[in-house]
Scaffold this active site. Structure first.
Site, short mmCIF file in Angstrom:
data_model
loop_
_atom_site.label_atom_id
_atom_site.label_comp_id
_atom_site.label_asym_id
_atom_site.label_seq_id
_atom_site.Cartn_x
_atom_site.Cartn_y
_atom_site.Cartn_z
N GLU A 86 0.88 -1.18 0.00
CA GLU A 86 0.00 0.00 0.00
C GLU A 86 0.91 1.22 0.00
O GLU A 86 1.50 1.55 1.03
CB GLU A 86 -0.89 0.00 1.25
CG GLU A 86 -1.80 -1.21 1.40
CD GLU A 86 -2.99 -1.20 0.45
OE1 GLU A 86 -3.22 -0.17 -0.21
OE2 GLU A 86 -3.68 -2.22 0.37
N CYS A 94 -1.84 9.45 2.68
CA CYS A 94 -1.71 8.84 1.35
C CYS A 94 -2.84 9.30 0.45
O CYS A 94 -2.64 9.55 -0.73
CB CYS A 94 -1.71 7.32 1.48
SG CYS A 94 -3.19 6.66 2.27
P1 NAD Z 1 8.35 4.90 4.75
O1 NAD Z 1 8.25 4.11 3.49
O2 NAD Z 1 9.53 5.76 4.96
O3 NAD Z 1 8.32 3.90 6.02
C1 NAD Z 1 7.29 2.96 6.19
C2 NAD Z 1 7.82 1.80 7.03
O4 NAD Z 1 8.78 1.05 6.28
C3 NAD Z 1 8.53 2.22 8.31
O5 NAD Z 1 8.22 1.28 9.32
C4 NAD Z 1 10.00 2.14 7.92
O6 NAD Z 1 10.87 1.98 9.02
C5 NAD Z 1 10.01 0.92 7.01
N1 NAD Z 1 11.07 0.85 6.01
C6 NAD Z 1 11.63 1.88 5.32
N2 NAD Z 1 12.53 1.40 4.43
C7 NAD Z 1 12.52 0.05 4.55
C8 NAD Z 1 13.25 -1.01 3.89
N3 NAD Z 1 14.13 -0.76 2.92
N4 NAD Z 1 13.01 -2.28 4.28
C9 NAD Z 1 12.09 -2.55 5.25
N5 NAD Z 1 11.38 -1.59 5.91
C10 NAD Z 1 11.61 -0.31 5.56
O7 NAD Z 1 6.99 5.72 4.85
P2 NAD Z 1 6.53 6.83 5.89
O8 NAD Z 1 7.30 8.09 5.71
O9 NAD Z 1 6.44 6.27 7.27
O10 NAD Z 1 5.02 7.05 5.32
C11 NAD Z 1 4.77 7.90 4.24
C12 NAD Z 1 4.42 7.16 2.97
O11 NAD Z 1 3.46 6.16 3.20
C13 NAD Z 1 3.78 8.10 1.94
O12 NAD Z 1 4.29 7.86 0.65
C14 NAD Z 1 2.30 7.73 2.02
O13 NAD Z 1 1.56 8.05 0.86
C15 NAD Z 1 2.38 6.26 2.26
N6 NAD Z 1 1.13 5.74 2.84
C16 NAD Z 1 0.33 4.92 2.08
C17 NAD Z 1 -0.88 4.45 2.60
C18 NAD Z 1 -1.80 3.55 1.80
O14 NAD Z 1 -2.75 3.00 2.37
N7 NAD Z 1 -1.57 3.35 0.51
C19 NAD Z 1 -1.26 4.82 3.91
C20 NAD Z 1 -0.42 5.65 4.64
C21 NAD Z 1 0.79 6.10 4.10
#
Ligand code: NAD
Length: 469
Positions: A224, A259
């Site tokens: 997502e 998002c």
């Molecule tokens: P992010 O991708 O930086 O982090 C999300 C999670 O992934 C965190 O727990 C982080 O520690 C982990 N992570 C990061 N890199 C990783 C890797 N290489 N391997 C494993 N885990 C890893 O996102 P964020 O800044 O916390 O959230 C913002 C983003 O999330 C925005 O792009 C937003 O649109 C999206 N989002 C999408 C939805 C949806 O339902 N589609 C909902 C909420 C947020």
């Protein structure tokens, strides 16, 4: 465990909210092994018992202290945090109610033979979640996964790990585990061979890394990811106060770090001034930029200093900024960015072409319905969208042609969600669904048991087999 991650209040610089221990690869492996070991006995319990565990956990979700903790770690207004906790409880109860029907065996016995479809769990599920709605985004995975008989290891975002961890303790101990850390911890979790399904919500970069790692492990993954939602006002749309109030919060809830926030506003050419005046007036009514613990605040700070710098640079990158809403705090106290409407941009501007993920939104004019549809569908993202019209049928006709996983009609964002409506992206906004029956079925794999009629008594044998071998 050797290291700790500190979480500072983004609204009050220098105020430590809490800290979590970082799980290294051996810690992650231990959590996954424990989840795997507990899974078969959890799955063997009647579904009614598993549903009851969800209801029991949900009953404890309306917790004022945890709502305040969530506000302090995430910078979201405390009223929103209460809402997120309450809605998460409602969601868990909904899963408990729906799961028996959605996950039931389906048995057919007819002229073709006897066929049993079973909805079996995967095993241990890895759930990796972002900071912006940390509680509901974890529960969207944990609730359906547990109902279907999986166990779960959750890795919350280090930017808002505290309230969600406390809430995850309310599930039976052996079936939900929590590990903390950054990308390395997440990668150790996704790459573990005993993880049988991955559920990720977050940004595109992490999504690609996690998808690639899951692919190497042949582990299915729900992804997502981000969105760049267009909101299209059809020529007959009226800019009423109520509609504009909904739209403004659809843009600026959680400081635009959502998002499915409205991220590009398209209005008919010649009506830009009318729209700008209506939008600005609505922002004056509903946007109060302030401390998240102040009850009148509707928009708080952004999550980090880096995010604030990135968004301020976007606001300064072109167009005419229109500052919005009322400021009710000392902007230097935290990572505050004033909500802003940007006019005078074209579609190639970064704030239009990419997900801004902050409290700034561009206003764009269009001349024809086909043209605006093409512009709305341009780009690689396809999470949400909205269409606004005085005629619901016209709005639905337009919505059918959006390249978006979820289209809101005459609203945008949280006010347009429904528990029964599946949510997720098309194109590079990801794949898989949360909410709805599909969101429960993500955590079950259909396994078939088949007795062909050809080989039952009087069935005709090989000559009658559907696909003779
Ligand atoms: P992010 O991708 O930086 O982090 C999300 C999670 O992934 C965190 O727990 C982080 O520690 C982990 N992570 C990061 N890199 C990783 C890797 N290489 N391997 C494993 N885990 C890893 O996102 P964020 O800044 O916390 O959230 C913002 C983003 O999330 C925005 O792009 C937003 O649109 C999206 N989002 C999408 C939805 C949806 O339902 N589609 C909902 C909420 C947020």
């Amino acid at each position: 465990m050797s290291a700790w991650l500190d979480r500072e209040n983004p609204a009050r610089l220098g105020e430590l909210v809490g800290r979590v221990p970082v799980a290294d690869a051996p810690d992650v492996a231990e959590a996954v092994r424990a989840a795997d070991a507990a899974q078969r006995s959890w799955a063997s319990r009647p579904l009614a018992d598993r549903a009851e565990a969800l209801r029991e956990a949900a009953a404890a979700f309306e917790d004022e202290d945890l709502a305040v903790l969530l506000a302090r770690e995430s910078g979201k207004p405390v009223g929103d945090c209460r809402g997120e906790l309450r809605f998460s409880g409602v969601f868990l109860n909904w899963v408990a109610d729906r799961a028996p029907e959605v996950l039931a065996d389906v048995e057919t016995d007819d002229a073709s033979g006897r066929l049993l479809l079973r909805r079996r769990p995967f095993g241990a599920v890895a759930a990796i979640t972002p900071w912006n709605a940390p509680v509901i985004l974890a529960m969207l995975k944990v609730g359906p996964a547990l109902a279907a008989g999986n166990t779960v290891v959750v890795k919350p975002s280090p930017l808002a790990p505290l309230a969600v961890s406390a809430l995850l303790e309310r599930f039976p101990d052996d079936v939900v585990r929590v590990v903390h850390g950054e990308a390395g911890t997440g990668a150790a979790l996704v790459g573990h061979p005993l993880v049988r399904k991955v559920a990720f919500t977050g940004g595109e970069g992490a999504g690609r890394a996690i998808g690639a790692l899951a692919g190497r492990m042949i582990t299915p993954a729900v992804l997502e990811l981000g969105g760049n939602d267009p909101a299209v006002f059809l020529p007959d749309a009226e800019f009423t106060d109520a509609a504009m109030d909904r739209l403004v919060m659809g843009c600026f809830q959680t400081s635009g770090q959502v998002c499915m926030a409205a991220k590009r506003l398209y209005v008919p050419a010649g009506r830009e001034e009318e729209f700008r005046a209506a939008f600005t007036a609505a922002a004056a009514r509903v946007v109060v930029l302030g401390d998240p613990l102040d009850e009148e605040t509707t928009v708080g700070p952004v999550i980090t200093a880096r995010a604030a710098e990135r968004i301020r640079a976007l606001i300064g990158s072109g167009g005419e900024p229109v500052p919005l809403g009322r400021v009710a705090c000392d902007l230097g106290r935290g990572h505050y960015v004033r909500p802003t409407l940007l006019t005078g941009l074209d579609d190639s501007s970064p704030v239009v072409a990419e997900e801004q993920f902050g409290p700034v939104v561009p206003l764009l004019a269009y001349t024809g319905v086909e043209e605006v549809l093409a512009r709305a569908n341009a780009g690689e993202l396809g999470l949400g969208a909205s269409v606004w019209s005085a005629d619901e049928d016209r709005a639905f006709d337009f919505a059918r042609r959006f390249e978006a996983g979820f289209t809101f009609v005459n609203t945008h964002g949280r006010t347009g969600m429904a528990l029964r409506a599946p949510f997720g992206g098309v194109k590079r906004s990801g794949h898989g669904r949360e909410y709805g029956d599909e969101g429960i079925l993500e955590y079950a794999q259909t396994c078939s048991v088949h007795a062909p009629a050809a080989f039952r008594a009087g069935g005709g044998g090989m000559a009658a087999a559907a696909y003779p071998g």
